[in-house]
Design a protein around this motif. Sequence first.
Motif, mmCIF file in Angstrom:
data_model
loop_
_atom_site.group_PDB
_atom_site.id
_atom_site.type_symbol
_atom_site.label_atom_id
_atom_site.label_comp_id
_atom_site.label_asym_id
_atom_site.label_seq_id
_atom_site.Cartn_x
_atom_site.Cartn_y
_atom_site.Cartn_z
ATOM 1 N N GLU A 17 4.328 -10.304 28.817
ATOM 2 C CA GLU A 17 4.424 -8.766 28.593
ATOM 3 C C GLU A 17 4.229 -8.717 26.729
ATOM 4 O O GLU A 17 4.123 -9.552 26.152
ATOM 5 N N ASP A 18 3.586 -7.496 26.572
ATOM 6 C CA ASP A 18 3.666 -7.028 25.210
ATOM 7 C C ASP A 18 2.861 -8.047 24.397
ATOM 8 O O ASP A 18 1.794 -8.344 24.833
ATOM 9 N N TRP A 19 3.319 -8.262 23.390
ATOM 10 C CA TRP A 19 2.377 -9.192 22.349
ATOM 11 C C TRP A 19 2.438 -10.649 22.775
ATOM 12 O O TRP A 19 1.380 -11.382 22.683
ATOM 13 N N GLU A 42 9.463 -0.106 28.026
ATOM 14 C CA GLU A 42 9.122 -1.307 29.088
ATOM 15 C C GLU A 42 8.672 -0.562 30.271
ATOM 16 O O GLU A 42 7.914 -1.279 30.984
ATOM 17 N N ASP A 103 -0.072 -4.658 22.326
ATOM 18 C CA ASP A 103 0.596 -3.886 21.338
ATOM 19 C C ASP A 103 1.935 -2.955 21.922
ATOM 20 O O ASP A 103 1.242 -2.067 22.567
ATOM 21 N N PRO A 104 2.775 -3.121 21.689
ATOM 22 C CA PRO A 104 3.805 -1.946 22.191
ATOM 23 C C PRO A 104 3.448 -0.718 21.921
ATOM 24 O O PRO A 104 4.112 0.022 22.525
ATOM 25 N N PRO A 107 0.053 -0.016 24.424
ATOM 26 C CA PRO A 107 -0.011 -0.848 25.443
ATOM 27 C C PRO A 107 -1.217 -0.640 26.455
ATOM 28 O O PRO A 107 -1.735 0.350 26.540
#
Length: 115
Positions: A17-19, A42, A103-104, A107
């Motif tokens: 997830e994310d990064w 999230e 990138d959060p 995303p």
Amino acid sequence: MTLEEGGRAEVRNLGGEDWDFDEGWGLSGTGTWQLINGASGETIGGAPAVQISITNVTGQIQRPPRAIDEWTTSPHTPIGQYTWEFGMERTKEGLQPYYLAGDPDAPNLYHLKRT
């Protein structure tokens, strides 16, 4: 990804997830799943989520670098365990799990399709 009654989960070559997604790895393994309340960032709007915790990693892959993966320069170190949180979204195809990657602050949203 397979989720069974009783809370057993299995994933195959699922990216982070994310990064973590930008690092280009995917892992396979078994563990558990549970329903949780999603937290800000999230899931979309803090909607309920499915949390999957893989504690028995059985394999790991490295995605070949792509032009858009400017941060991915070398294979990722082995991962011993990992946890995802999948949001659930109602679409015209029905209830679909998704996860956020990259990138959060901006995303990408990836839906999982039932097979």
